[in-house]
Design a protein around this motif. Structure first.
Motif, PDB file in Angstrom:
ATOM      1  N   GLU A   1       0.833  -1.205   0.000  1.00 51.89           N
ATOM      2  CA  GLU A   1       0.000   0.000   0.000  1.00 51.89           C
ATOM      3  C   GLU A   1       0.871   1.260   0.000  1.00 51.89           C
ATOM      4  N   THR A   2       1.927   1.228   0.820  1.00 51.55           N
ATOM      5  CA  THR A   2       2.821   2.388   0.941  1.00 51.55           C
ATOM      6  C   THR A   2       3.498   2.718  -0.379  1.00 51.55           C
ATOM      7  N   ILE A   3       4.079   1.701  -1.033  1.00 52.58           N
ATOM      8  CA  ILE A   3       4.857   2.015  -2.238  1.00 52.58           C
ATOM      9  C   ILE A   3       3.985   2.203  -3.477  1.00 52.58           C
ATOM     10  N   ASN A   4       2.688   1.973  -3.341  1.00 53.52           N
ATOM     11  CA  ASN A   4       1.780   2.292  -4.444  1.00 53.52           C
ATOM     12  C   ASN A   4       1.057   3.618  -4.218  1.00 53.52           C
ATOM     13  N   ASP A   5       1.531   4.333  -3.204  1.00 51.18           N
ATOM     14  CA  ASP A   5       1.080   5.702  -2.985  1.00 51.18           C
ATOM     15  C   ASP A   5       2.183   6.603  -3.552  1.00 51.18           C
ATOM     16  N   ARG A   6       1.873   7.335  -4.627  1.00 47.19           N
ATOM     17  CA  ARG A   6       2.914   8.072  -5.353  1.00 47.19           C
ATOM     18  C   ARG A   6       3.661   9.060  -4.440  1.00 47.19           C
TER      19      ARG A   6
END
Length: 252
Positions: free
Chosen positions: A160-165
């Motif tokens: 979730e974190t790394i798919n938040d730009r």
């Protein structure tokens, strides 16, 4: 245990127990819960405090390890702590080292586990397949000796974190800042007692990093945990606490 996140004056933190302050600093992808077993073990004898580092909230231009150290300084001043025992994992260890150099008067001792600051084999310069869940799972498992330590909950959190730009841009900026900020020529100035508790199978900050830290830090001791990766306090919490306790006792 359920951790209660407190908010005061713009700071978010966990604050458990009473007594001498153990200030715990989490890593780049680390959550406050990574320190859960340390809190559980030591909150009956110490005041265990974990500030949430504003990795995702800094302006992009100032996203870096020095900014986090300044944040720790503001937090310590706000809480009016005199001398703290700093514990840092990964990026948190790096931030702790910068803080200890800048404010030696506030640091009684340090504990480093899988700390950056010399060399690290991080996630890499990018996340080429960050939308691919299995790719992310593999990267999280790389952190540990036993892949089972990378629970679904943990992988979901990282995914979730790394798919938040907004977040991934700052993670990459912070990782690059940590790599640029090599402390090999500075850490000899840190003279407080330092305990290095290191996973023998750490692939991110490998064992030779721990050996180099032990050679450069004039008042350090090095302990190994076998069959253990980059986050010893999570993967081998019992062994980690067994090594931490006598070090803390010696400081009294």
């Amino acid at each position: 245990m359920d951790l209660v996140l407190k908010e005061e004056n713009g700071f978010k933190f966990i604050d458990e127990g009473e007594g001498e302050v153990l200030l715990l600093l989490h890593g780049l992808m680390g959550a406050l819960s990574n320190w859960e077993h340390v809190i559980e073990k030591f909150r009956h004898k110490y005041r265990v405090v974990i500030p949430m580092l504003p990795i995702y909230d800094l302006p992009l231009l100032t996203t870096g390890v020095k900014s986090l150290s300044k944040y720790v300084n503001k937090f310590i001043n706000y809480k009016k702590f005199d001398k703290v025992i700093l514990l840092g994992n990964s990026l948190g260890g790096h931030v702790g080292l910068i803080y200890a150099l800048a404010h030696p008067e506030h640091v009684k001792a340090m504990v480093l586990t899988g700390s950056s600051g010399l060399y690290e084999n991080a996630f890499g310069g990018s996340f080429p397949r960050r939308e691919n869940y299995d790719f992310v799972k593999e990267k999280v498992e790389f952190t540990f000796y036993d892949p089972a330590t990378a629970t679904k909950e943990l992988v979901d959190e990282v995914f979730e974190t790394i798919n938040d730009r907004n977040r991934v841009i700052r993670i990459l900026a912070m990782a690059k800042s940590a790599i640029r900020h090599n402390m090999a020529k500075e850490v000899h100035k840190i003279t407080v007692p330092v305990s290095l508790i290191w996973g023998k199978n750490d692939k991110i900050t490998p064992p030779d990093v721990a050996v180099e830290f032990s050679q450069l830090l004039p008042n350090s001791e090095l302990h190994w945990i076998d069959k253990c990766g980059h986050a010893a306090m999570m993967e081998r919490p019992h062994e980690f606490n067994e090594l931490l306790e006598p070090f803390l006792e010696k400081l009294k």
